[in-house]
Scaffold this motif. Structure first.
Motif, PDB file in Angstrom:
ATOM      1  N   ILE A   1      19.350   8.776 -37.456  1.00  0.00           N
ATOM      2  CA  ILE A   1      19.756   7.565 -36.743  1.00  0.00           C
ATOM      3  C   ILE A   1      18.571   6.896 -36.055  1.00  0.00           C
ATOM      4  N   SER A   2      17.658   7.705 -35.520  1.00  0.00           N
ATOM      5  CA  SER A   2      16.514   7.162 -34.783  1.00  0.00           C
ATOM      6  C   SER A   2      15.522   6.428 -35.664  1.00  0.00           C
ATOM      7  N   GLY A   3      15.582   6.663 -36.971  1.00  0.00           N
ATOM      8  CA  GLY A   3      14.624   6.046 -37.890  1.00  0.00           C
ATOM      9  C   GLY A   3      13.430   6.922 -38.197  1.00  0.00           C
ATOM     10  N   PHE A   4      13.252   8.017 -37.452  1.00  0.00           N
ATOM     11  CA  PHE A   4      12.100   8.878 -37.699  1.00  0.00           C
ATOM     12  C   PHE A   4      12.239   9.649 -39.008  1.00  0.00           C
ATOM     13  N   ALA A   5      13.469   9.950 -39.407  1.00  0.00           N
ATOM     14  CA  ALA A   5      13.655  10.649 -40.681  1.00  0.00           C
ATOM     15  C   ALA A   5      13.140   9.805 -41.841  1.00  0.00           C
TER      16      ALA A   5
ATOM     17  N   GLU B   1      14.230  11.238 -27.258  1.00  0.00           N
ATOM     18  CA  GLU B   1      14.079  10.138 -26.302  1.00  0.00           C
ATOM     19  C   GLU B   1      14.653   8.843 -26.874  1.00  0.00           C
ATOM     20  N   THR B   2      14.449   8.623 -28.173  1.00  0.00           N
ATOM     21  CA  THR B   2      15.000   7.437 -28.827  1.00  0.00           C
ATOM     22  C   THR B   2      16.524   7.461 -28.820  1.00  0.00           C
ATOM     23  N   CYS B   3      17.091   8.662 -28.850  1.00  0.00           N
ATOM     24  CA  CYS B   3      18.548   8.807 -28.897  1.00  0.00           C
ATOM     25  C   CYS B   3      19.168   9.007 -27.517  1.00  0.00           C
ATOM     26  N   GLY B   4      18.421   8.680 -26.463  1.00  0.00           N
ATOM     27  CA  GLY B   4      19.012   8.656 -25.137  1.00  0.00           C
ATOM     28  C   GLY B   4      18.760   9.854 -24.254  1.00  0.00           C
TER      29      GLY B   4
ATOM     30  N   ILE C   1      27.915   9.965 -32.469  1.00  0.00           N
ATOM     31  CA  ILE C   1      27.723   9.078 -31.317  1.00  0.00           C
ATOM     32  C   ILE C   1      28.955   9.047 -30.408  1.00  0.00           C
ATOM     33  N   GLY C   2      29.924   9.921 -30.702  1.00  0.00           N
ATOM     34  CA  GLY C   2      31.037  10.111 -29.783  1.00  0.00           C
ATOM     35  C   GLY C   2      32.094   9.028 -29.786  1.00  0.00           C
TER      36      GLY C   2
ATOM     37  N   LEU D   1      27.567   2.163 -35.804  1.00  0.00           N
ATOM     38  CA  LEU D   1      27.149   3.563 -35.894  1.00  0.00           C
ATOM     39  C   LEU D   1      25.638   3.741 -35.814  1.00  0.00           C
ATOM     40  N   LYS D   2      24.914   2.609 -35.715  1.00  0.00           N
ATOM     41  CA  LYS D   2      23.457   2.647 -35.552  1.00  0.00           C
ATOM     42  C   LYS D   2      22.771   3.381 -36.716  1.00  0.00           C
ATOM     43  N   CYS D   3      23.196   3.049 -37.906  1.00  0.00           N
ATOM     44  CA  CYS D   3      22.583   3.646 -39.100  1.00  0.00           C
ATOM     45  C   CYS D   3      22.423   2.558 -40.160  1.00  0.00           C
ATOM     46  N   ARG D   4      21.827   2.918 -41.266  1.00  0.00           N
ATOM     47  CA  ARG D   4      21.682   1.984 -42.369  1.00  0.00           C
ATOM     48  C   ARG D   4      22.976   1.954 -43.183  1.00  0.00           C
ATOM     49  N   PRO D   5      23.326   0.835 -43.787  1.00  0.00           N
ATOM     50  CA  PRO D   5      24.545   0.779 -44.600  1.00  0.00           C
ATOM     51  C   PRO D   5      24.577   1.855 -45.679  1.00  0.00           C
ATOM     52  N   GLU D   6      23.432   2.111 -46.312  1.00  0.00           N
ATOM     53  CA  GLU D   6      23.400   3.110 -47.378  1.00  0.00           C
ATOM     54  C   GLU D   6      23.656   4.524 -46.871  1.00  0.00           C
TER      55      GLU D   6
END
Length: 217
Positions: free
Chosen positions: A43-47, A72-75, A164-165, A207-212
């Motif tokens: 979700i953070s984009g680091f992956a 830290e990016t995820c809160g 993300i709850g 959901l803070k993710c990419r559509p794919e």
């Protein structure tokens, strides 16, 4: 056969750093489950940056530093992190990160795809056999385990929602997607791969993710 994910020049650093990251995660932040962490990394984009061999991510920071940046990016910016671990030998957690990085590089597939059909517990159980054999043979062990658990995995939309709850109703309200339709996607009564682009984009934004990332195999 797919080409490898990025230049082999960065592979050693990538494997070492992901090994360090997982070892630190398990020992220094035991309240965060590895499976949850990897979803946060996605979700953070680091992956995605790791998957493409971004030098700043795979080589420019240590595994411990990458751990901090993801959380830290995820809160989790208010956390005080334990000191980095000092190891002169490696165990199961280091190996899991190490071989996971190799698997992603060799197969050139995303971590999101890998964790559709693999969980950390299953990976860790391969350690006794996998760490005494070649990396390529270990990949075969991973693929065998992945195929055996694929049918038991939750849908990707459900995994992101829980991460993300959000309740199903909260996601439906925020995205504008009908609640019953969302429920059908989650239990595979409807194929999300055939959903309209508008619906997928709307859910992905919430959901803070990419559509794919919401697509199923």
């Amino acid at each position: 056969m797919n080409s490898c994910a990025y230049s082999e020049l960065y592979l050693h650093d990538a494997m070492s750093n992901l090994g360090e990251l997982v070892e630190y995660l398990v020992e220094a932040t035991p309240d965060i489950k590895p499976d949850d962490f990897f979803q946060m990394m996605i979700i953070s984009g680091f992956a995605e940056r790791f998957e493409k061999g971004d030098p700043m991510v795979v080589s420019g920071m240590s595994g411990t530093e990458l751990h901090h940046r993801v959380l830290e990016t995820c809160g989790f910016s208010d956390r005080t992190w334990p000191e980095p671990l000092i190891r002169f030998d490696t165990g199961v957690d280091y190996w899991c990160g190490y071989i996971l990085a190799y698997y992603q590089w060799k197969k050139n597939i995303s971590f999101a795809r890998i964790f559709e059909s693999l969980n950390y517990e299953k990976l860790a159980k391969l350690y006794n056999t996998g760490h005494t054999t070649s990396d390529d043979h270990a990949l075969l062990l991973i693929e065998n385990v992945s195929s055996s658990v694929a049918s038991k995995t939750v849908t990707r939309i459900q995994a992101y929602r829980k991460l993300i709850g959000l309740s199903q109703k909260a996601l439906a309200d925020a995205s504008g997607v009908n609640l019953r339709t969302l429920q059908q996607y989650e239990i595979r009564d409807k194929d999300i791969n055939k959903a309209s682009a508008e619906k997928v984009l709307s859910m992905a934004r919430v959901l803070k993710c990419r559509p794919e990332d919401l697509m199923e195999k």
